[in-house]
Design a protein around this motif. Structure first.
Motif, PDB file in Angstrom:
ATOM      1  N   VAL A 227       0.845  -1.193   0.000  1.00 32.04           N
ATOM      2  CA  VAL A 227       0.000   0.000   0.000  1.00 32.04           C
ATOM      3  C   VAL A 227       0.884   1.249   0.000  1.00 32.04           C
TER       4      VAL A 227
ATOM      5  N   PRO B  20      -2.596   4.680   2.213  1.00 34.44           N
ATOM      6  CA  PRO B  20      -3.812   4.018   2.704  1.00 34.44           C
ATOM      7  C   PRO B  20      -5.072   4.858   2.483  1.00 34.44           C
TER       8      PRO B  20
ATOM      9  N   VAL C 140      -6.083   4.374  -1.073  1.00 34.68           N
ATOM     10  CA  VAL C 140      -6.596   3.004  -1.234  1.00 34.68           C
ATOM     11  C   VAL C 140      -8.022   2.921  -0.684  1.00 34.68           C
TER      12      VAL C 140
ATOM     13  N   GLU D 285      -1.686  -7.589   3.419  1.00 36.40           N
ATOM     14  CA  GLU D 285      -0.729  -7.074   2.441  1.00 36.40           C
ATOM     15  C   GLU D 285       0.184  -8.194   1.974  1.00 36.40           C
TER      16      GLU D 285
END
Ligand SMILES: Cc1cc2nc3c(=O)[nH]c(=O)nc-3n(C[C@H](O)[C@H](O)[C@H](O)COP(=O)(O)OP(=O)(O)OC[C@H]3O[C@@H](n4cnc5c(N)ncnc54)[C@H](O)[C@@H]3O)c2cc1C
Lengths: 787, 282
Positions: A663, A666, A669, A722
């Protein structure tokens, strides 16, 4: 500090200008002497053009010129498609920019007026009279394939545009399986509706032969390439600019007649010409999405193991082949219908069909939402059939961590993942057992809630280019980047990706900042201009960061290598004794003596004292072609309530555990996940284009076409795992489409779970209040009838 | 989305506007513009002259009197919502205007524009009918009063003559003690698929002494649910009586379906929303 840049919530750099109204959208372009175009569109879905009379219109105030289809014959190439799936027998039918003999959908262009003002152009449209001979129209793909159906194009019998098959043998599995579940799903047609409608402005310099086109594009270089073919202007004389683009969702991939017409007129008249789509036009002329009928069969054991899946899809392509139209329901759909599951045998067969409707092309997720919907729905039907919890069926079949890289029955190789972990995390957030108990106690009070799952995987990060070629995409899928450090140490970074709302001016700056130790605010990302960026393939298929980011990383690393050489020279130590930390080079074991990357860059530009043989300057380019797609995955859970009195479905909770690899930011995202989910829920509950039998769009405005609204949503609960992708230097997987791909079946599964109390097992989307209410009424009256 | 050519004139007074209308029968009055302008942009309306009366002070008063309430035609939704004395004596008005569209629309749209436009899904229509509103109008021949029951002639057509101006809307006081407006919004447009205004008075034992109920959105025209009112009067307000009243009330409407919302669904919605509105008042 710089160590923290990657993975931190850096605020979006682009928002300052966008929020302040300082963006430059295509419609903001105003050039001296600019004229305005308006396009007369067919009111018929299917008709022969007998005559176009422009006399009265020519005399209207302000009218400069009127073009008809006949005027343009032989002057422009057909509007092309750029995706020819191999062995699909694709019928490359002609698509003239203006129709001259036949119109094939409501909105098909018939004439263009160019006038001094937009209102004069619109007024003149009303004065053009067209004599049509209406023909029968067909809007449904199944009807279009029937014997005796009216035919749209001479060379496409039964209106079949393509027929494509892929996969393994499945007959054996279906013959011997304990359980076979069959279901036909309709995945309705959607209308993208980005906030900014499409627009184009063109300016031609007759002395130099240079043409500049500003257009709402997700992929300016593809646009330039296609327009150069259609217009016969070589690429080095054609500049395409798409500086700020207000969303696309796939609808700004295609090369449309409109921008071609504007460019044609600008060249013909020698003055700039502008055209801006109205929202009403957008509904009928900008490409739509989805529109599948899918016959799905699943073979499995009694204890929940799926043995085979077989899909036969009928994809409505609309009246003409759009730029990526043929690739979406084939390559981007057929290769992944097994979803996140280990299914040994699988096959997909696709018919692409012409109908008298707006052309269909990519829409956020493009093919993968359709694939995910049918596998996730049929898994629930299978679970029901064998009396197993939907979570348990998924557990049995989900790929395991040890199986990666995993090659599915269609031959594509999933990169990495831990699908079970994402599912576990979602269940934990949900408190599944407690919720099932609550569901039972509510039911006793006549209240209905449902829980729906979607354990999805998708393939994105399109390329690599070799695969592009193998699957018939008429372009490359690599990406370019140039990192240019100025003498001051500030950076201009060029990318061939073409962000249009995703926030990559920020995330791309973070990537470069992290690698070069520069402050994010010292880095400007330049995109969307074919004169500034040498080449690129644009933004779609969640490819910008996976591929464009890869190019950025490579270009940055080249810069760093050169800077290190110069730094070693300046520090008078061997190169391998130089450490680089937080933007500073220092000799190994001596942090007090250092030169910054800015110092080094200045020296590189001055060139006073460089290592022998080293070129001055500080700029590096990279052309990065990935080795595979990327495969984001995760688990989405929807909890809905259904009001049996009104049929209204409310989203009570929504949980998304996604894995998009590494990422970078964040916040961005999460924004992508939120927006994606909302769009996917739009398909499940609200949106849907409807045509009448004459081929008229019945949902042609926001009064009738229900876009999802903020007030329909609870707070979306987000978490992530992740798992870096091994396929690119950043480990990123792409997150632009996951929400849309995952959410539609999660919500439909949840509604069906709620309705299972009534014995309802499937309803066609969108699950609107009247549809749900009628299903409950039917179920109850049948029950009443039996007792 | 580009209107046909038109002339714009700002009226100096209501009489000035009436004179303009008399001169040009194709002219249209403009207040908030939130119904007229969208139609003009789609070229579904193409008046040659637009007469702006939205700023006229004489149309912008709210007057709470002892035995009545008067709201000028050009009073905007947000002004109604923010008017404390009005909210005191007729709370249903605030409830209703607060669920019309969004803040932008509520800052431009007007009560008179909504009444004159007569969209059969407009929220205020239910209140006008339920509360027996009186429409004060003035034309070349002077002023007259039109009762709410006579106002809605057909979708987008009122009893107002083309040369008349709506001055304002009057409600008698006191209005019933318990008031609500409940809306089931169309997921696309946000307009009412069914909106119910219910004004009810009852005694200490919950026996209904007065019931005024009207439904907008669901039917071909907004309608008063008289059979529901008749049934309820004298009944105790309970879930059961609300349900029975709702059934009778829904029967009073005339329904037509469209491709997404069939007639029988609309009728069901009218029933459910009447019941819920009544239940919320008990
Ligand atoms: C996005 C949007 C959402 C909306 N949502 C809703 C909703 O949820 N619920 C709802 O009820 N409404 C809704 N509306 C409609 C809104 O309430 C309009 O504002 C209202 O219907 C018209 O009021 P206006 O002042 O804007 O009228 P205008 O548009 O100015 O006029 C409307 C009509 O009335 C005539 N007229 C205006 N004033 C007079 C007068 N004094 N005498 C005689 N004729 C007159 C005009 O000539 C015109 O024909 C919405 C509108 C928009 C744009």
């Amino acid at each position: 500090m710089s160590q923290m840049v990657l993975g931190s919530r850096v605020l979006r750099k682009e928002d300052v200008r966008l929020v302040a109204g300082q963006g430059q959208y295509t419609d903001d372009i105003r050039l001296p002497g600019m004229l305005y175009a308006a396009i007369l569109r067919s009111p018929h879905a299917h008709a022969r053009i007998k005559q176009v009379n422009i006399k009265a219109a020519q005399d209207m105030p302000g009218v400069v010129k009127i073009y008809t289809g006949a005027d343009l014959q032989g002057k422009l190439q057909s509007i092309p498609t750029a995706w020819i799936p191999p062995e699909s027998d694709l019928k490359m039918v002609a698509h003239p920019a203006l129709a001259s003999d036949k119109v094939r959908y409501v909105g098909d262009g018939v004439a263009m007026v160019v006038a001094h003002s937009r209102s004069q152009a619109e007024d003149a449209l009303e004065a053009i009279s067209v004599e049509y001979e209406p023909l029968p129209a067909v809007h449904d793909q199944l009807d279009a394939m029937k014997d005796g159906a009216v035919q749209l194009h001479d060379d496409a019998a039964h209106n079949v545009a393509l027929h494509w098959k892929v996969g393994t043998e499945t007959d054996e599995a279906f013959r011997t399986a304990d359980v076979v579940v069959r279901q036909t799903f309709r995945q309705q047609r959607l209308i993208p509706n980005p906030m900014e409608p499409r627009a184009a402005v063109a300016q031609f310099n007759s002395a130099t032969g240079d043409m500049t086109v500003w257009a709402t594009s997700q992929n300016p270089h593809i646009h330039r390439f296609l327009m150069s073919v259609v217009l016969g202007i070589p690429e080095h004389k054609l500049r395409l600019v798409a500086q700020d683009v207000g969303g696309g969702f796939g609808s700004k991939i295609a090369c449309y007649p409109d921008e071609v017409l504007v460019a044609y007129a600008a060249r013909d008249l020698g003055v700039p010409v502008k055209w801006t789509e109205t929202r009403a036009e957008h509904f009928t002329i900008t490409t739509h999405g989805r529109d599948h009928v899918d016959e799905v069969e699943l073979a499995g054991t009694r204890d929940g193991r799926v043995l085979a899946i077989r899909v036969k899809a009928y994809a409505n392509l609309g009246a003409y082949l759009s730029t990526a139209g043929p690739g979406v329901p084939t390559i981007l759909f057929g290769l992944i219908v097994n979803g996140a599951y280990d299914i040994p045998q699988a096959s997909t067969e696709v018919y692409g069909v012409f109908t008298n409707t707006t052309p269909v092309d990519a829409y956020r997720g493009a093919g993968r939402p359709e694939a995910t919907f049918l596998i996730e729905r049929i898994m629930d039907r299978y679970a029901q059939e064998i009396g197993m919890d939907p979570v348990q069926v998924r557990r049995v079949n989900l790929l395991k961590k040890e199986q990666f890289p995993f090659t599915n029955a269609f031959g594509i190789t999933y990169d990495s993942g831990d699908y079970h972990r994402a599912l576990d995390r979602a269940l934990e957030m949900l408190d599944y057992a407690a919720l099932r108990r609550e569901q039972a106690s509510l039911k006793a009070q006549g209240k209905y809630i449902g829980i729906g799952f979607s354990t999805y995987v998708e393939m994105c990060g399109l390329g690599p280019s070799q695969v592009a070629g193998a699957v018939g995409f008429q372009g490359g899928l690599w990406e370019s980047a140039t990192v240019r450090l100025h003498p001051s140490g500030k950076a201009t970074v060029l990318t061939g990706a073409s962000p249009h709302g995703q926030g990559e001016e920020t995330t791309f700056a973070q990537i470069v900042a992290q690698r070069l130790g520069l402050p994010v605010e010292d880095i400007d990302i330049v995109h969307g201009d074919t004169d500034r960026v040498s080449m690129g393939w644009g933004t779609y298929g969640s490819r910008s960061t996976a591929v464009g980011g890869g190019a950025l990383a490579q270009a940055s690393d080249r810069i760093l290598a050169k800077a290190r050489t110069i730094a070693a020279h300046m520090l008078e130590v061997p190169e391998d004794a130089v450490r680089f930390e937080e933007g500073k080079f220092h000799p190994e074991g001596n942090a007090t003596k250092s030169v910054s990357i800015q110092d080094v860059t200045l020296q590189a530009h001055l060139g006073w004292n460089l290592p022998a043989g080293l070129e001055p300057g500080m700029e590096a380019s990279a052309f990065y072609d990935p080795t595979n797609f990327t495969y984001p995955f995760g688990t989405h859970v929807a909890v809905v309530s259904v009001d049996p009195d009104t049929g209204e479905v409310r989203l009570v909770r929504y949980i998304a555990v996604d894995d998009c690899g590494t990422v970078i930011n964040p916040m961005i995202v999460e924004g992508q996940v939120h927006g994606g989910i909302v769009q996917g829920v739009g398909q499940a509950l609200y949106e849907g284009a409807l045509y009448d039998d004459a081929g008229q769009l019945l949902t042609g405005s926001f009064l009738d076409y229900a876009m999802p609204k903020a007030r329909f949503f609870p707070t979306i609960e987000i978490d992530r795992t992740e798992t870096p992708s091994p396929h690119n230097p950043l480990g990123v997987k792409g997150v632009g489409e996951t929400g849309t791909i995952a959410s539609t079946p999660a919500v439909v599964n949840a509604v069906m779970d709620a309705l299972s109390s009534f014995g309802v097992t499937d309803l066609a989307m969108p699950l609107t209040p009247p549809k749900v209410w009628a299903a409950i009424q039917n179920a109850q009256s049948m029950k009443g009838g039996q007792s | 989305m580009i209107p046909a050519t038109f002339k714009y004139q700002r009226a100096h007074s209501v009489d000035d506007a009436i004179a303009a209308l008399a001169k040009d029968p194709g002219a249209k009055l403009l207040q908030g513009g939130h119904s007229l302008l969208p139609l003009m942009k789609l070229r579904l309306a193409r008046p040659g002259l637009v007469v702006d009366i939205g700023q006229l002070a004489e149309l912008r008063t709210i007057d709470v009197k002892a035995d009545s309430v008067f709201i000028g035609a050009a009073v905007r939704y947000h002004e109604i919502a923010d008017h404390a004395p009005l909210a005191q004596v007729m709370p249903v008005l605030k409830k209703t205007v607060s669920v019309i569209a969004d803040p932008q629309v509520r800052h431009r749209g007007t009560i008179g524009g909504s009444a004159a436009h007569a969209d059969p899904t407009s929220d205020l229509a239910a209140v006008f009918l339920a509360a027996d509103a009186r429409f004060m109008v003035r034309g070349p021949g002077g002023e007259r009063v039109i009762r709410a029951a006579d106002w809605y002639v057909a979708p987008l057509i009122t009893a107002l003559a083309s040369d008349e101006v709506l001055l304002g809307i009057e409600f008698a006081r006191p209005s019933p003690d318990h008031q609500t407006y409940l809306k089931f919004a169309h997921p696309a447009s946000g307009y009412a698929l069914a909106g119910v205004a219910a004004l009810v008075s009852y005694d200490a034992t919950l026996h209904v002494t007065k019931a005024q109920i009207a439904v907008t959105g669901a039917g071909v025209l907004p309608f008063r649910a008289k059979p529901a009112e008749n049934f309820l009067t004298g009944e105790r307000l309970t879930r059961e009586s609300a349900e029975q009243a709702a059934q009778l009330g829904a029967d009073a409407g005339e329904y037509e379906g469209d491709v997404q919302y069939p007639a029988e669904y609309r009728k069901n919605l009218a029933r459910v929303m009447i019941r819920r509105a009544l239940e919320s008042l008990a």
